[in-house]
Scaffold this motif. Structure first.
Motif, PDB file in Angstrom:
ATOM      1  N   GLU A 175       7.239   8.344   0.147  1.00  0.00           N
ATOM      2  CA  GLU A 175       8.360   7.545  -0.335  1.00  0.00           C
ATOM      3  C   GLU A 175       9.027   8.154  -1.559  1.00  0.00           C
ATOM      4  OE1 GLU A 175       9.419   2.968  -1.328  1.00  0.00           O
ATOM      5  OE2 GLU A 175       7.695   3.929  -2.194  1.00  0.00           O
ATOM      6  N   TRP A 176       8.258   8.698  -2.452  1.00  0.00           N
ATOM      7  CA  TRP A 176       8.909   9.103  -3.720  1.00  0.00           C
ATOM      8  C   TRP A 176       9.606  10.451  -3.645  1.00  0.00           C
ATOM      9  CZ3 TRP A 176       8.590  12.466  -7.948  1.00  0.00           C
ATOM     10  CH2 TRP A 176       7.618  13.470  -7.848  1.00  0.00           C
ATOM     11  N   ASN A 219       4.864   8.949   5.369  1.00  0.00           N
ATOM     12  CA  ASN A 219       5.556   8.003   4.518  1.00  0.00           C
ATOM     13  C   ASN A 219       5.524   8.502   3.083  1.00  0.00           C
ATOM     14  OD1 ASN A 219       6.892   5.537   3.952  1.00  0.00           O
ATOM     15  ND2 ASN A 219       4.978   4.844   3.054  1.00  0.00           N
ATOM     16  N   LEU A 274       3.061   1.801   9.432  1.00  0.00           N
ATOM     17  CA  LEU A 274       3.813   0.820   8.632  1.00  0.00           C
ATOM     18  C   LEU A 274       5.016   0.292   9.401  1.00  0.00           C
ATOM     19  CD1 LEU A 274       4.250  -0.596   5.903  1.00  0.00           C
ATOM     20  CD2 LEU A 274       5.564   1.374   5.202  1.00  0.00           C
ATOM     21  N   LEU A 305      -7.610  -2.754 -14.600  1.00  0.00           N
ATOM     22  CA  LEU A 305      -8.012  -1.422 -14.147  1.00  0.00           C
ATOM     23  C   LEU A 305      -7.633  -0.358 -15.162  1.00  0.00           C
ATOM     24  CD1 LEU A 305      -7.061  -1.599 -10.383  1.00  0.00           C
ATOM     25  CD2 LEU A 305      -9.335  -1.248 -11.300  1.00  0.00           C
ATOM     26  N   GLU A 312       0.819  -1.207   0.000  1.00  0.00           N
ATOM     27  CA  GLU A 312       0.000   0.000   0.000  1.00  0.00           C
ATOM     28  C   GLU A 312       0.853   1.257   0.000  1.00  0.00           C
ATOM     29  OE1 GLU A 312      -2.579  -0.434   3.352  1.00  0.00           O
ATOM     30  OE2 GLU A 312      -3.629  -2.134   2.478  1.00  0.00           O
ATOM     31  N   THR A 313       2.147   1.131   0.296  1.00  0.00           N
ATOM     32  CA  THR A 313       2.998   2.314   0.358  1.00  0.00           C
ATOM     33  C   THR A 313       3.983   2.364  -0.801  1.00  0.00           C
ATOM     34  OG1 THR A 313       4.644   1.173   1.680  1.00  0.00           O
ATOM     35  CG2 THR A 313       2.881   2.274   2.862  1.00  0.00           C
ATOM     36  N   LYS A 314       3.866   1.465  -1.759  1.00  0.00           N
ATOM     37  CA  LYS A 314       4.796   1.473  -2.884  1.00  0.00           C
ATOM     38  C   LYS A 314       4.025   1.675  -4.186  1.00  0.00           C
ATOM     39  CE  LYS A 314       8.631  -1.264  -1.161  1.00  0.00           C
ATOM     40  NZ  LYS A 314       9.070  -0.108  -0.402  1.00  0.00           N
ATOM     41  N   THR A 315       4.705   2.220  -5.189  1.00  0.00           N
ATOM     42  CA  THR A 315       4.034   2.417  -6.472  1.00  0.00           C
ATOM     43  C   THR A 315       3.808   1.054  -7.132  1.00  0.00           C
ATOM     44  OG1 THR A 315       6.103   2.614  -7.654  1.00  0.00           O
ATOM     45  CG2 THR A 315       5.162   4.639  -6.783  1.00  0.00           C
ATOM     46  N   PHE A 332     -18.030  -3.606 -13.405  1.00  0.00           N
ATOM     47  CA  PHE A 332     -16.840  -2.788 -13.636  1.00  0.00           C
ATOM     48  C   PHE A 332     -15.701  -3.713 -14.020  1.00  0.00           C
ATOM     49  CE2 PHE A 332     -12.890  -0.856 -12.086  1.00  0.00           C
ATOM     50  CZ  PHE A 332     -12.910   0.310 -12.834  1.00  0.00           C
ATOM     51  N   ALA A 333     -14.972  -3.368 -15.062  1.00  0.00           N
ATOM     52  CA  ALA A 333     -13.834  -4.154 -15.539  1.00  0.00           C
ATOM     53  C   ALA A 333     -14.207  -5.628 -15.731  1.00  0.00           C
ATOM     54  CB  ALA A 333     -12.635  -4.030 -14.595  1.00  0.00           C
ATOM     55  N   SER A 339       9.896   7.355 -10.899  1.00  0.00           N
ATOM     56  CA  SER A 339       9.961   8.015  -9.594  1.00  0.00           C
ATOM     57  C   SER A 339       8.579   8.101  -8.957  1.00  0.00           C
ATOM     58  CB  SER A 339      10.585   9.395  -9.732  1.00  0.00           C
ATOM     59  OG  SER A 339       9.847  10.158 -10.648  1.00  0.00           O
ATOM     60  N   ARG A 340       7.660   8.823  -9.596  1.00  0.00           N
ATOM     61  CA  ARG A 340       6.369   9.005  -8.959  1.00  0.00           C
ATOM     62  C   ARG A 340       5.442   7.827  -9.209  1.00  0.00           C
ATOM     63  NH1 ARG A 340       2.799  14.286 -10.006  1.00  0.00           N
ATOM     64  NH2 ARG A 340       1.687  13.042 -11.524  1.00  0.00           N
ATOM     65  N   PRO A 351      -9.590   4.794 -10.430  1.00  0.00           N
ATOM     66  CA  PRO A 351     -10.199   4.179  -9.248  1.00  0.00           C
ATOM     67  C   PRO A 351     -11.114   3.020  -9.623  1.00  0.00           C
ATOM     68  CG  PRO A 351     -11.046   6.386  -9.624  1.00  0.00           C
ATOM     69  CD  PRO A 351      -9.939   6.204 -10.577  1.00  0.00           C
ATOM     70  N   LYS A 371       6.786  -0.809  -8.285  1.00  0.00           N
ATOM     71  CA  LYS A 371       7.638  -1.393  -7.242  1.00  0.00           C
ATOM     72  C   LYS A 371       6.975  -2.597  -6.586  1.00  0.00           C
ATOM     73  CE  LYS A 371      10.055   2.834  -6.031  1.00  0.00           C
ATOM     74  NZ  LYS A 371      10.155   3.898  -5.025  1.00  0.00           N
ATOM     75  N   LYS A 401      -5.915   1.191   8.074  1.00  0.00           N
ATOM     76  CA  LYS A 401      -5.129   2.275   7.475  1.00  0.00           C
ATOM     77  C   LYS A 401      -4.447   3.138   8.530  1.00  0.00           C
ATOM     78  CE  LYS A 401      -5.600   1.753   3.068  1.00  0.00           C
ATOM     79  NZ  LYS A 401      -4.499   1.736   2.100  1.00  0.00           N
ATOM     80  N   LYS A 417      -0.341   4.438  -5.923  1.00  0.00           N
ATOM     81  CA  LYS A 417      -0.105   3.264  -5.089  1.00  0.00           C
ATOM     82  C   LYS A 417      -1.403   2.498  -4.907  1.00  0.00           C
ATOM     83  CE  LYS A 417       3.349   5.949  -2.715  1.00  0.00           C
ATOM     84  NZ  LYS A 417       3.612   6.837  -1.590  1.00  0.00           N
ATOM     85  N   PRO A 418      -1.332   1.178  -4.850  1.00  0.00           N
ATOM     86  CA  PRO A 418      -2.569   0.430  -4.644  1.00  0.00           C
ATOM     87  C   PRO A 418      -3.164   0.759  -3.272  1.00  0.00           C
ATOM     88  CG  PRO A 418      -0.670  -1.046  -4.607  1.00  0.00           C
ATOM     89  CD  PRO A 418      -0.171   0.289  -5.010  1.00  0.00           C
ATOM     90  N   TYR A 419      -4.474   1.038  -3.244  1.00  0.00           N
ATOM     91  CA  TYR A 419      -5.104   1.319  -1.957  1.00  0.00           C
ATOM     92  C   TYR A 419      -5.146   0.058  -1.122  1.00  0.00           C
ATOM     93  CZ  TYR A 419      -8.258   3.305   1.446  1.00  0.00           C
ATOM     94  OH  TYR A 419      -8.804   3.748   2.618  1.00  0.00           O
ATOM     95  N   ARG A 420      -5.363  -1.061  -1.785  1.00  0.00           N
ATOM     96  CA  ARG A 420      -5.378  -2.339  -1.079  1.00  0.00           C
ATOM     97  C   ARG A 420      -4.986  -3.403  -2.081  1.00  0.00           C
ATOM     98  NH1 ARG A 420      -5.081  -6.190   1.933  1.00  0.00           N
ATOM     99  NH2 ARG A 420      -6.745  -7.586   2.600  1.00  0.00           N
ATOM    100  N   VAL A 422      -7.548  -2.830  -5.126  1.00  0.00           N
ATOM    101  CA  VAL A 422      -8.455  -1.701  -5.019  1.00  0.00           C
ATOM    102  C   VAL A 422      -7.627  -0.454  -5.246  1.00  0.00           C
ATOM    103  CG1 VAL A 422     -10.079  -0.473  -3.560  1.00  0.00           C
ATOM    104  CG2 VAL A 422      -9.868  -2.935  -3.363  1.00  0.00           C
ATOM    105  N   SER A 423      -8.068   0.376  -6.187  1.00  0.00           N
ATOM    106  CA  SER A 423      -7.341   1.602  -6.480  1.00  0.00           C
ATOM    107  C   SER A 423      -8.207   2.794  -6.099  1.00  0.00           C
ATOM    108  CB  SER A 423      -7.006   1.664  -7.969  1.00  0.00           C
ATOM    109  OG  SER A 423      -6.529   2.950  -8.286  1.00  0.00           O
TER     110      SER A 423
END
Lengths: 393, 194
Positions: free
Chosen positions: B193-194, B191, B176, A88, A55-58, B52-53, A316-317, A323, A61, B172, A348-351, A342-343
């Protein structure tokens, strides 16, 4: 077991450090003599919190995290994750990319089944099969190393396709491997399939009937060994699996031997698919060209300013994903490997949730192993091919 | 190139066509099941039906969940519970949680997603182990990771963390980088990160 011994049930702790659990799994056994009355699996010893970390990485990554979940077949995890994100984003992977994905996943399936075969045979006492199986697996890892530079955690699949095209001469080495493998398969078959010790340890042991298998949520080779012809590659085809001709091996006995034999024949079918891919590999790009969700072609970087900006933002970003939510599943070596993403529209993925087949197979173990001996429990556990990395996530 | 339509020896019913045609029919089958179900249980049980999708999602009220699932299993052929998990929508406000069930129909070859919205002040869902026996570990995981109580579960213990663990890691507001002794709820994640 006689009636007098019913009062003397014994609770025995098996694991977490036990060579036959192929990882860190603890089983609390209730025994009567040597017969297993009940099993209570205790998991979580390898919990790494990858779902939280994702959830904290792009998205780009997160791919490097996925293959660490099921470290025996990392490609399949990347595959399912990329399919979910592509759903998605609405990305259509070019045909060559799709074919390469099929080729690599099938090689990965052979490699994973070989690891399973080697370690299971080792558990049951055929040590030489371990060496033969790992010799062949080593050749696949060499192929993967030539392809993407990694031997275990590949991150070769990316959203939009695959990271690199095949290096020069790779097709030839792959054909060589497939030729050697068909001979090695016969070797393994002759070594194991009619071995009286193997037969007495596997035939009629750990029977999982088809209705119990479905109720337990068992998927993959273990489900097909119980007589249910369900294979996502055929029944809900993805990534141009419907272009290839192959059979789904199905056994009806549902015992440990059936699970062994389904996997053995699956390796042959996978080799068949690999041949078809190599013979029909179309030309063209291996990655889709999405305005922001794929990196720009490398050759544009020293000519085009826009491409440099796109490259910088991509790495980078990251890239925003519209969504929504998506679940994509592939037929992994162990069963249905699914990713639920879940976006919320960010980079970053929300979940991210992984549906791992081993997680559910561990809890199907009591159904299959009840009433068997402790020594058979080792064989039954091995026959489900659980990888604790994806059980605990 | 042999363009082979899949599913030869698998199930009795065969679908014609391939690629996108086939894909849409998977959605169509799920949609048929969803709409059929809606006519049986009514509007108040299923508040929303979304596509959806290429995936069909049903928003189900918590009170109707068990009835919906047993109908889907018995009458609509969704024999297998593939996955169950939850999502924490902390920033969106109440209802904070969504419990998500993924069902698979082997006979109709399609999937369905069932979602239940759960408020944080009243965070529980009924146990569905009597309908799908393999729900037990998933429900323990939902309890462990999100702190959503599973009403009626026989063995509701933590599954991935240890018994003494405070808090619920996939919420949430759980930090972390958490160390024992630190608070398990934080205001804002630092956090970038980027």
């Amino acid at each position: 077991m006689s009636q007098q011994t019913t009062e003397t049930t014994l609770t025995l702790n098996m694991g977490p450090q036990h060579p036959s659990t192929h990882g860190v799994l603890r089983l609390i056994l209730t025994l009567e003599g040597e017969t297993v009355l009940d099993i209570q699996p205790v998991i979580g010893y390898l919990h790494t919190g990858i779902e939280k970390e994702a959830e904290t990485k792009t998205y780009h990554k997160v791919i490097t995290l996925n293959d660490r979940l099921d470290y025996v077949s990392g490609m399949t995890n990347n595959f399912a994750f990329c399919l979910a994100v592509e759903k998605l984003l609405g990305i259509e992977v070019p045909l060559r990319g799709q074919y390469l994905r099929v080729l690599i996943t099938e090689l990965q399936r052979i490699a994973s089944h070989l690891v399973w075969l080697g370690t299971t045979a080792l558990d049951i006492g055929i040590m030489s099969a371990f060496f033969y199986a790992f010799r062949e697996r080593e050749k696949i890892l060499d192929l993967f190393e030539a392809l993407c530079g990694a031997r275990l955690t590949y991150s070769y699949f990316v959203v939009g396709g695959v990271r690199y095209d095949l290096p020069e001469g790779w097709t030839e080495s792959c054909r060589n491997f497939l030729r050697d493998f068909s001979a090695a398969w016969v070797e393994l078959d002759e070594l194991i399939s009619r071995n009286p010790i193997w037969l007495s340890r596997t035939k009629g042991i750990g029977i999982l009937p088809s209705d119990a298998a479905i109720a337990c949520g068992v998927t993959g080779p273990s489900l097909r060994a119980s007589g249910v012809p369900w294979d996502l590659r055929k029944t809900l085809p993805y990534s141009s699996y419907n272009h290839f001709q192959f059979d789904i091996p199905v056994e009806t006995d549902g015992d440990t031997f059936a699970r062994y034999w389904v996997r053995m024949r699956e390796m042959q079918e996978s080799a068949k698919i690999c041949h078809q891919v190599l013979n029909n590999l179309p030309p063209g790009p291996v990655m889709a060209d999405h305005p922001w969700a794929t990196p720009p072609p490398k050759e544009l970087l020293d000519k085009d300013m826009e491409a440099v900006i796109r490259h910088f933002l991509f790495y980078s970003r990251g890239y925003p994903v519209p969504p929504g939510e998506a679940y994509a599943a592939v037929e992994g070596a162990r069963g249905e490997v699914g990713f639920y993403i879940v976006s919320d529209g960010s980079e970053k993925p929300y979940r991210m949730h992984m549906r791992s087949p081993s997680f559910i197979h561990v809890f199907a173990l009591p159904v299959a192993a009840r009433g068997h001996l402790v020594a058979d429990l080792v064989a039954i556990l091995a026959s489900f091919d659980t990888v604790l990395g994806e059980v605990d996530r | 190139m042999d363009q082979q339509v899949a599913g030869q020896q698998t199930t009795g019913e065969r679908e014609e066509g391939e690629g996108s045609v086939k894909e849409s029919s998977v959605v169509q089958r799920a949609l048929t099941a969803g709409e059929g179900l809606k006519t049986i249980v009514g509007e108040e049980a299923i508040s929303d039906l979304k596509v959806f999708a290429d995936e069909v999602t049903l928003m189900v009220n918590r009170e109707a969940l068990k009835r919906v699932l047993s109908l889907l299993k018995e009458n609509f052929g969704f024999a297998m519970l593939i996955d169950a998990t939850a999502v924490d929508w902390l920033k969106r406000g109440e209802p904070r949680f969504e419990v998500v069930y993924h069902l698979l129909s082997l006979s109709h070859r399609t999937r369905l997603r069932i979602k239940v919205a759960v408020a944080s002040t009243d965070a529980w869902v009924p146990c569905i182990c009597d309908i799908y026996p393999n729900a037990s570990p998933y429900e323990r995981e939902i309890w462990d990771m999100f702190g959503i109580f599973i009403d009626g579960h026989k063995n509701l213990k933590r599954i991935l963390t240890y018994e003494e663990f405070p808090g619920h890691p996939l919420r949430k507001d759980f930090p972390l980088f958490w160390q024992p002794g630190e608070p398990v709820e934080v205001e804002e994640e630092k956090n970038d990160e980027w």
